[in-house]
Design a protein around this motif. Structure first.
Motif, PDB file in Angstrom:
ATOM      1  N   ARG A  19       1.020  -1.296   0.060  1.00 20.50           N
ATOM      2  CA  ARG A  19       0.072  -0.174  -0.030  1.00 20.50           C
ATOM      3  C   ARG A  19       0.734   1.141   0.145  1.00 20.50           C
ATOM      4  N   PRO A  20       2.034   1.377   1.041  1.00 19.66           N
ATOM      5  CA  PRO A  20       2.556   2.571   0.821  1.00 19.66           C
ATOM      6  C   PRO A  20       3.542   2.836  -0.430  1.00 19.66           C
ATOM      7  N   ILE A  21       4.056   1.370  -0.738  1.00 19.04           N
ATOM      8  CA  ILE A  21       4.831   1.658  -2.151  1.00 19.04           C
ATOM      9  C   ILE A  21       3.923   2.088  -3.276  1.00 19.04           C
ATOM     10  N   THR A  22       2.823   1.525  -3.617  1.00 14.34           N
ATOM     11  CA  THR A  22       2.067   2.036  -4.669  1.00 14.34           C
ATOM     12  C   THR A  22       1.523   3.436  -4.531  1.00 14.34           C
ATOM     13  N   LEU A  23       1.100   3.718  -3.339  1.00 13.85           N
ATOM     14  CA  LEU A  23       0.770   5.263  -2.925  1.00 13.85           C
ATOM     15  C   LEU A  23       1.678   6.069  -3.382  1.00 13.85           C
ATOM     16  N   GLY A  24       3.017   5.675  -3.164  1.00 11.22           N
ATOM     17  CA  GLY A  24       4.201   6.813  -3.461  1.00 11.22           C
ATOM     18  C   GLY A  24       4.481   6.699  -5.020  1.00 11.22           C
ATOM     19  N   PHE A  25       4.304   5.807  -5.561  1.00 11.57           N
ATOM     20  CA  PHE A  25       4.291   5.624  -6.989  1.00 11.57           C
ATOM     21  C   PHE A  25       2.970   6.332  -7.627  1.00 11.57           C
ATOM     22  N   ALA A  26       1.939   6.302  -7.304  1.00 13.28           N
ATOM     23  CA  ALA A  26       0.887   7.031  -7.692  1.00 13.28           C
ATOM     24  C   ALA A  26       1.140   8.362  -7.569  1.00 13.28           C
ATOM     25  N   LEU A  27       1.680   8.854  -6.376  1.00 11.68           N
ATOM     26  CA  LEU A  27       1.686  10.242  -6.130  1.00 11.68           C
ATOM     27  C   LEU A  27       2.735  11.034  -7.289  1.00 11.68           C
ATOM     28  N   ASN A  28       3.890  10.162  -7.268  1.00 14.58           N
ATOM     29  CA  ASN A  28       4.842  10.618  -8.087  1.00 14.58           C
ATOM     30  C   ASN A  28       4.353  10.747  -9.486  1.00 14.58           C
ATOM     31  N   ALA A  29       3.522   9.652 -10.011  1.00  9.21           N
ATOM     32  CA  ALA A  29       2.915   9.499 -11.357  1.00  9.21           C
ATOM     33  C   ALA A  29       2.152  10.753 -11.524  1.00  9.21           C
ATOM     34  N   SER A  30       1.196  11.163 -10.579  1.00  5.80           N
ATOM     35  CA  SER A  30       0.395  12.079 -10.734  1.00  5.80           C
ATOM     36  C   SER A  30       0.864  13.581 -11.054  1.00  5.80           C
ATOM     37  N   ILE A  31       2.099  13.711 -10.396  1.00  3.99           N
ATOM     38  CA  ILE A  31       2.726  14.857 -10.645  1.00  3.99           C
ATOM     39  C   ILE A  31       3.560  14.702 -12.087  1.00  3.99           C
ATOM     40  N   SER A  32       4.050  13.754 -12.367  1.00  2.20           N
ATOM     41  CA  SER A  32       4.679  13.419 -13.485  1.00  2.20           C
ATOM     42  C   SER A  32       3.733  13.705 -14.709  1.00  2.20           C
ATOM     43  N   LEU A  33       2.606  13.365 -14.692  1.00  2.00           N
ATOM     44  CA  LEU A  33       1.659  13.519 -15.821  1.00  2.00           C
ATOM     45  C   LEU A  33       1.420  15.114 -15.952  1.00  2.00           C
ATOM     46  N   PHE A  34       1.072  15.947 -14.841  1.00  2.00           N
ATOM     47  CA  PHE A  34       1.019  17.197 -14.915  1.00  2.00           C
ATOM     48  C   PHE A  34       2.195  18.012 -15.482  1.00  2.00           C
ATOM     49  N   SER A  35       3.529  17.505 -14.717  1.00  4.19           N
ATOM     50  CA  SER A  35       4.822  18.037 -15.212  1.00  4.19           C
ATOM     51  C   SER A  35       5.178  17.989 -16.585  1.00  4.19           C
ATOM     52  N   GLN A  36       4.813  16.760 -16.951  1.00 10.50           N
ATOM     53  CA  GLN A  36       5.111  16.729 -18.613  1.00 10.50           C
ATOM     54  C   GLN A  36       4.125  17.503 -19.494  1.00 10.50           C
ATOM     55  N   THR A  37       2.870  17.749 -19.066  1.00  7.16           N
ATOM     56  CA  THR A  37       2.137  18.619 -19.832  1.00  7.16           C
ATOM     57  C   THR A  37       2.568  19.987 -19.669  1.00  7.16           C
ATOM     58  N   GLY A  38       2.903  20.381 -18.306  1.00  5.22           N
ATOM     59  CA  GLY A  38       3.611  21.687 -17.939  1.00  5.22           C
ATOM     60  C   GLY A  38       4.873  21.945 -18.879  1.00  5.22           C
ATOM     61  N   HIS A  39       5.809  21.107 -18.843  1.00  4.73           N
ATOM     62  CA  HIS A  39       6.792  21.279 -19.685  1.00  4.73           C
ATOM     63  C   HIS A  39       6.690  21.277 -21.183  1.00  4.73           C
ATOM     64  N   ILE A  40       5.550  20.761 -21.616  1.00  6.42           N
ATOM     65  CA  ILE A  40       5.362  20.622 -23.172  1.00  6.42           C
ATOM     66  C   ILE A  40       4.768  22.070 -23.607  1.00  6.42           C
ATOM     67  N   THR A  41       3.817  22.607 -22.706  1.00  2.39           N
ATOM     68  CA  THR A  41       3.341  23.885 -22.862  1.00  2.39           C
ATOM     69  C   THR A  41       4.340  25.104 -22.712  1.00  2.39           C
ATOM     70  N   ALA A  42       5.166  24.936 -21.687  1.00  3.66           N
ATOM     71  CA  ALA A  42       6.084  25.939 -21.501  1.00  3.66           C
ATOM     72  C   ALA A  42       7.102  25.995 -22.696  1.00  3.66           C
ATOM     73  N   ALA A  43       7.658  24.639 -23.116  1.00  3.21           N
ATOM     74  CA  ALA A  43       8.304  24.937 -24.244  1.00  3.21           C
ATOM     75  C   ALA A  43       7.842  25.362 -25.564  1.00  3.21           C
ATOM     76  N   LEU A  44       6.498  25.141 -25.719  1.00  2.00           N
ATOM     77  CA  LEU A  44       5.515  25.599 -26.677  1.00  2.00           C
ATOM     78  C   LEU A  44       5.816  27.316 -26.899  1.00  2.00           C
ATOM     79  N   HIS A  45       5.463  27.681 -25.699  1.00  3.56           N
ATOM     80  CA  HIS A  45       5.381  29.048 -25.438  1.00  3.56           C
ATOM     81  C   HIS A  45       6.754  29.579 -25.064  1.00  3.56           C
ATOM     82  N   ARG A  46       7.863  28.871 -24.991  1.00  5.66           N
ATOM     83  CA  ARG A  46       9.341  29.552 -24.705  1.00  5.66           C
ATOM     84  C   ARG A  46       9.303  29.965 -23.359  1.00  5.66           C
ATOM     85  N   ASP A  47       8.572  29.541 -22.283  1.00  2.07           N
ATOM     86  CA  ASP A  47       8.551  30.020 -20.925  1.00  2.07           C
ATOM     87  C   ASP A  47       9.525  29.378 -20.009  1.00  2.07           C
TER      88      ASP A  47
END
Length: 236
Positions: free
Chosen positions: A158-186
């Motif tokens: 349970r704690p192991i999958t919770l940690g991976f799920a938390l990291n995965a959630s931020i990873s998804l948002f981060s990837q979207t944020g990186h792509i958007t920031a690169a697209l706008h050169r921010d």
């Protein structure tokens, strides 16, 4: 200065977690997970040591190969967790009309469908392409966390999958944020998402250090049978 502080703090916390895993007898239960935890500080130390001492092309190739190895190790850990989830005690398995292995199908299908949806929604003209493999693994870990919560009381899974799920959630948002920031050169937005990802993993490392308990399984005992104190099976 901030980067150096974060790097040193991250390296120290990861080494402390790695030492805790061995002291708590977790590698014998989850060798792939332990290998992944050991890989991250080793990769960070290697890249930091070799920076400026290799030709840019060689350093870039090394970075890419290590990133690929990271994805492979993440996939192996996902398989390891899945195998443990499939080894539920017989008294729980008999009560289900379908084999537990079939539970893996909706997890994989949902992860694949969500990956396709994200890839379709993100802009294709961005300087940074969507990492489909990492996106799929992120959704897969989210599915494994839900599966774990629904099927087992394991104080280790349970704690192991919770940690991976938390990291995965931020990873998804981060990837979207990186792509958007690169697209706008921010550059500032790109850096903020990078710091968010790094900070999230440090939180996960602390979470694992605080929640993963020492393991002393009986001969032939499965991971799912390692339940918290006070938890009993229906027969008990």
């Amino acid at each position: 200065m901030l980067n150096n502080i974060l790097w040193l703090l991250s390296l120290l916390l990861q080494l402390i977690l790695l030492a805790a895993l061995f002291s708590r007898n977790i590698p014998r239960r989850l060798p792939a997970f332990t290998t992944l935890i050991a890989f991250y500080p080793l990769r960070a130390a290697l890249l930091f040591t070799l920076y400026g001492h290799l030709a840019p092309a060689t350093y870039g190739s090394l970075y890419t190969n290590l990133a690929l190895l990271d994805l492979i190790l993440q996939a192996v850990v996902a398989v390891e967790i899945t195998l443990h989830l499939l080894r539920e005690p017989a008294d729980q398995t008999r009560r289900r009309p379908l084999p537990r292995a079939l539970a893996l199908l909706p997890v994989l299908a949902s992860a694949a469908a969500a990956t396709m949806l994200v890839v379709h929604q993100l802009p294709t003209t961005a300087p940074i392409p969507t990492d489909r493999a990492q996106t799929f693994l992120s959704f897969l870990y989210l599915g494994l966390f839900i599966w774990t919560i629904a099927t087992t009381q394991s104080s280790l899974l349970r704690p192991i999958t919770l940690g991976f799920a938390l990291n995965a959630s931020i990873s998804l948002f981060s990837q979207t944020g990186h792509i958007t920031a690169a697209l706008h050169r921010d550059a500032q937005a790109y850096a903020r998402w990078s710091y968010a990802s790094a900070a999230t993993y440090l939180i996960v490392v602390c979470l694992w250090f605080l929640t993963l308990k020492p393991q002393s399984p009986l001969p032939g005992q499965t991971l799912a049978e390692s339940t918290p104190p006070g938890t009993h099976t229906p027969e008990e």
